[in-house]
Scaffold this motif. Structure first.
Motif, short mmCIF file in Angstrom:
data_model
loop_
_atom_site.label_atom_id
_atom_site.label_comp_id
_atom_site.label_asym_id
_atom_site.label_seq_id
_atom_site.Cartn_x
_atom_site.Cartn_y
_atom_site.Cartn_z
N GLN A 18 -1.62 -3.07 -7.12
CA GLN A 18 -1.46 -1.95 -5.80
C GLN A 18 -2.72 -2.41 -4.25
OE1 GLN A 18 1.54 -0.19 -4.55
NE2 GLN A 18 1.94 -1.18 -6.08
N LEU A 19 -3.48 -2.54 -5.31
CA LEU A 19 -4.77 -2.40 -4.45
C LEU A 19 -5.30 -4.19 -3.89
CD1 LEU A 19 -7.93 -2.00 -3.92
CD2 LEU A 19 -8.82 -2.90 -5.40
N PHE A 20 -4.81 -4.92 -4.62
CA PHE A 20 -4.32 -6.16 -3.82
C PHE A 20 -3.30 -6.24 -2.85
CE2 PHE A 20 -5.67 -8.49 -7.98
CZ PHE A 20 -6.80 -8.66 -7.55
N LEU A 21 -2.05 -5.28 -2.62
CA LEU A 21 -1.19 -5.26 -1.65
C LEU A 21 -2.16 -4.80 -0.51
CD1 LEU A 21 2.20 -5.02 -3.56
CD2 LEU A 21 1.27 -7.01 -2.97
N ALA A 22 -2.88 -4.22 -0.69
CA ALA A 22 -3.05 -2.60 0.57
C ALA A 22 -3.75 -3.21 1.30
CB ALA A 22 -3.54 -1.01 -0.65
N THR A 23 -4.82 -4.27 0.53
CA THR A 23 -5.73 -5.08 0.97
C THR A 23 -5.65 -5.87 1.87
OG1 THR A 23 -6.89 -5.41 -1.01
CG2 THR A 23 -7.93 -3.23 -0.09
N LYS A 24 -4.50 -6.49 1.54
CA LYS A 24 -4.06 -7.93 1.79
C LYS A 24 -4.62 -9.18 1.46
CE LYS A 24 -1.14 -5.54 5.49
NZ LYS A 24 0.62 -5.98 4.77
N VAL A 25 -5.54 -9.06 0.47
CA VAL A 25 -5.62 -10.03 -0.05
C VAL A 25 -5.12 -10.90 -0.82
CG1 VAL A 25 -8.26 -8.94 0.13
CG2 VAL A 25 -6.90 -8.66 -1.66
N PHE A 97 -12.71 -13.24 2.61
CA PHE A 97 -10.65 -12.96 2.52
C PHE A 97 -10.48 -12.90 4.20
CE2 PHE A 97 -10.54 -12.11 -2.17
CZ PHE A 97 -10.38 -12.74 -2.09
N LYS A 98 -9.50 -13.46 4.59
CA LYS A 98 -8.85 -12.87 5.90
C LYS A 98 -8.71 -11.20 6.30
CE LYS A 98 -7.05 -16.42 7.78
NZ LYS A 98 -5.57 -17.30 8.37
N ILE A 99 -9.12 -10.59 7.51
CA ILE A 99 -8.10 -9.20 6.80
C ILE A 99 -7.02 -9.54 8.28
CG2 ILE A 99 -8.21 -7.11 8.59
CD1 ILE A 99 -11.67 -7.87 7.63
N THR A 100 -6.29 -9.68 7.76
CA THR A 100 -4.74 -9.63 8.89
C THR A 100 -3.79 -8.33 8.44
OG1 THR A 100 -2.80 -11.00 7.88
CG2 THR A 100 -4.06 -10.32 6.27
N VAL A 101 -3.06 -7.99 8.93
CA VAL A 101 -1.49 -6.99 9.12
C VAL A 101 -0.49 -7.32 9.09
CG1 VAL A 101 -3.72 -5.27 10.73
CG2 VAL A 101 -1.43 -7.46 11.55
N ALA A 102 -0.19 -8.70 8.90
CA ALA A 102 0.79 -9.24 8.58
C ALA A 102 1.20 -9.28 7.43
CB ALA A 102 0.38 -10.81 8.61
N GLU A 103 2.48 -8.75 7.20
CA GLU A 103 3.05 -8.56 5.61
C GLU A 103 3.25 -10.08 4.47
OE1 GLU A 103 5.17 -6.15 4.80
OE2 GLU A 103 4.00 -5.05 6.04
N VAL A 104 2.35 -9.36 3.11
CA VAL A 104 2.25 -10.79 2.21
C VAL A 104 3.64 -10.07 1.64
CG1 VAL A 104 -0.06 -10.33 3.11
CG2 VAL A 104 0.99 -8.78 0.91
N ILE A 105 3.74 -11.21 0.45
CA ILE A 105 4.77 -11.02 -0.05
C ILE A 105 3.61 -10.52 -2.00
CG2 ILE A 105 6.00 -12.97 -2.16
CD1 ILE A 105 5.69 -14.57 0.96
N ASP A 106 5.26 -10.54 -2.62
CA ASP A 106 4.21 -9.34 -3.52
C ASP A 106 4.43 -10.41 -4.71
OD1 ASP A 106 3.39 -8.35 -5.95
OD2 ASP A 106 4.40 -6.22 -5.53
N GLU A 107 3.65 -11.39 -4.91
CA GLU A 107 3.65 -11.95 -6.40
C GLU A 107 3.16 -11.84 -7.40
OE1 GLU A 107 2.11 -16.31 -4.95
OE2 GLU A 107 2.25 -15.42 -3.35
N ASN A 108 2.50 -10.37 -7.14
CA ASN A 108 1.58 -9.94 -9.54
C ASN A 108 2.72 -9.93 -9.33
OD1 ASN A 108 -0.47 -8.63 -7.46
ND2 ASN A 108 0.74 -7.78 -6.74
N LYS A 109 2.81 -10.28 -11.36
CA LYS A 109 3.67 -9.97 -12.37
C LYS A 109 3.11 -9.76 -13.71
CE LYS A 109 6.05 -13.61 -12.75
NZ LYS A 109 6.58 -15.47 -13.23
N ILE A 110 4.13 -7.92 -13.91
CA ILE A 110 3.52 -7.42 -15.04
C ILE A 110 4.59 -7.08 -15.91
CG2 ILE A 110 2.65 -5.19 -15.59
CD1 ILE A 110 1.90 -4.60 -12.59
N ILE A 111 4.44 -7.97 -17.13
CA ILE A 111 5.66 -8.04 -18.01
C ILE A 111 5.39 -7.33 -18.83
CG2 ILE A 111 6.68 -9.26 -19.34
CD1 ILE A 111 6.13 -11.49 -18.17
N TYR A 112 6.24 -6.33 -19.50
CA TYR A 112 5.54 -5.05 -19.84
C TYR A 112 6.19 -6.01 -21.38
CZ TYR A 112 4.96 -2.06 -16.17
OH TYR A 112 4.28 -1.53 -15.01
N PRO A 113 5.62 -5.80 -23.17
CA PRO A 113 6.40 -6.25 -23.92
C PRO A 113 7.42 -5.46 -25.02
CG PRO A 113 3.81 -5.87 -24.09
CD PRO A 113 4.33 -5.74 -22.72
N PRO A 114 7.91 -5.44 -25.54
CA PRO A 114 8.54 -4.80 -26.69
C PRO A 114 7.59 -4.28 -27.49
CG PRO A 114 9.49 -7.03 -26.78
CD PRO A 114 8.21 -6.57 -26.13
#
Length: 326
Positions: A18-25, A97-114
């Motif tokens: 959520q931090l990465f998405l909020a700051t768009k880094v 890190f570029k400061i941008t207001v453009a939308e970013v693609i969410d490439e985060n991946k969190i897999i919840y193991p069994p």
């Protein structure tokens, strides 16, 4: 204990994502079980300064995966989060890190193991047979491979174990092909693939493997060596897919009428150096028996499903559980 650790890791990974998405880094987090990995999402080499900034703040996380342990407290995670937040601010201020207001693609991946202390997504610690297919639990080593491959297949080829063997003299191609097929039938590991939805593996009752023949006999010696070099590279770099199988492949190379090479590649999730030696010895015995028209005399092979079940049962035994909690 492990379930709590996995949940703690997932919560922390979610905070970072959520931090990465909020700051768009241009950063992403990949996580499963107690494993965390922070990776740049673009090719900007300056993005890798992220890890050096963190080290200056006492947070030693490399670009490759990091591991949370039961020794890491919530205070440690809060300190790490604050360091990452400050690092992002400093790198944006410095222009790394570029400061941008453009939308970013969410490439985060969190897999919840069994859940580790319950049946794994309905998978029991037993070998089940359905329509002649076997389903068996993954071993601990195989579970690590399962986790890595769920996060991404960038390193999949690193698990290739590739060998090639020189046959000099008159090679009986048909006898060799039959021997390879008999080898696959003899060893369950060569007929297995992993299930993507839970930490189990399926073992097929029968698997016909393709065994192509490549003819290099018309080439010059220099060209033959060049083609063999390329083939060795390909065998080490083209991955075997653990979720679709097969986890082995074979190629026969004709160098001349009296010289051939056999390439054998297997996935490290089903074999190691020692077991590759067993496969080679078995293949030799099977080929010789086929050539001589005799029945092969080999001891009964220990099967993958039996070993996986033994390990799973020990892990859930009183002795195994006592070792986990030491």
């Amino acid at each position: 204990m492990y379930d709590e650790l996995n949940e703690k890791t997932a919560r922390f990974a979610e905070r970072i994502s959520q931090l990465f998405l909020a700051t768009k880094v241009p950063m992403k987090v990949h996580s499963t079980a107690s494993i965390l990995a922070f990776k740049p999402t673009d090719n900007n080499p300056l993005a890798k300064l992220f890890f050096f900034y963190l080290q200056l703040k006492g947070i030693h996380i490399a670009e490759k995966a990091a591991l949370l342990t039961v020794a890491h407290t919530q205070e440690d995670l809060d300190k790490t989060y604050a360091a990452i937040e400050e690092t992002i601010r400093l790198m944006q201020t410095a222009g790394f890190f570029k400061i941008t207001v453009a939308e970013v693609i969410d490439e985060n991946k969190i897999i919840y193991p069994p859940n580790q202390t319950q049946q794994l997504n309905g998978a029991k610690n037993e070998v089940t047979v359905n329509d002649k297919k076997k389903t068996a639990p993954l071993t601990e080593g195989q579970q690590e491979v399962w986790i890595e491959q769920r996060l991404g297949n960038e390193a999949a080829a690193a698990y290739n174990l590739s060998s090639d063997f020189l046959f000099e003299g008159n090679l009986n191609i048909e006898a060799l092909r039959n021997a390879i097929q008999q080898l696959v039938q003899r060893h369950e590991s060569l007929r297995t693939f992993f299930n993507k939805e839970n930490t189990t593996q399926t073992i097929l009752p029968k698997l016909e493997v393709g065994i192509p023949i490549l003819d290099f006999s018309h080439l010059t010696e220099e060209a033959k060596n060049e083609q063999l070099k390329k083939l060795r590279f390909d065998e080490s770099e083209i991955p075997l897919d653990i979720f679709t199988g097969p986890l082995c492949r074979f190629k026969i190379i004709k160098l001349s009428e009296n010289a051939h090479r056999l390439f054998m590649t297997v996935h490290h999730a089903i074999a190691d150096g020692w077991s590759c030696g067993i496969l080679t010895t078995d293949l030799q015995a099977l080929y010789n028996a086929n050539v001589q028209g005799q029945k092969v005399n080999l001891p009964q092979a220990k099967q993958l499903s039996a070993y996986a079940l033994e390990q799973a049962n020990f892990k859930n035994s009183a002795q195994g559980l006592s070792l986990i909690h030491i």
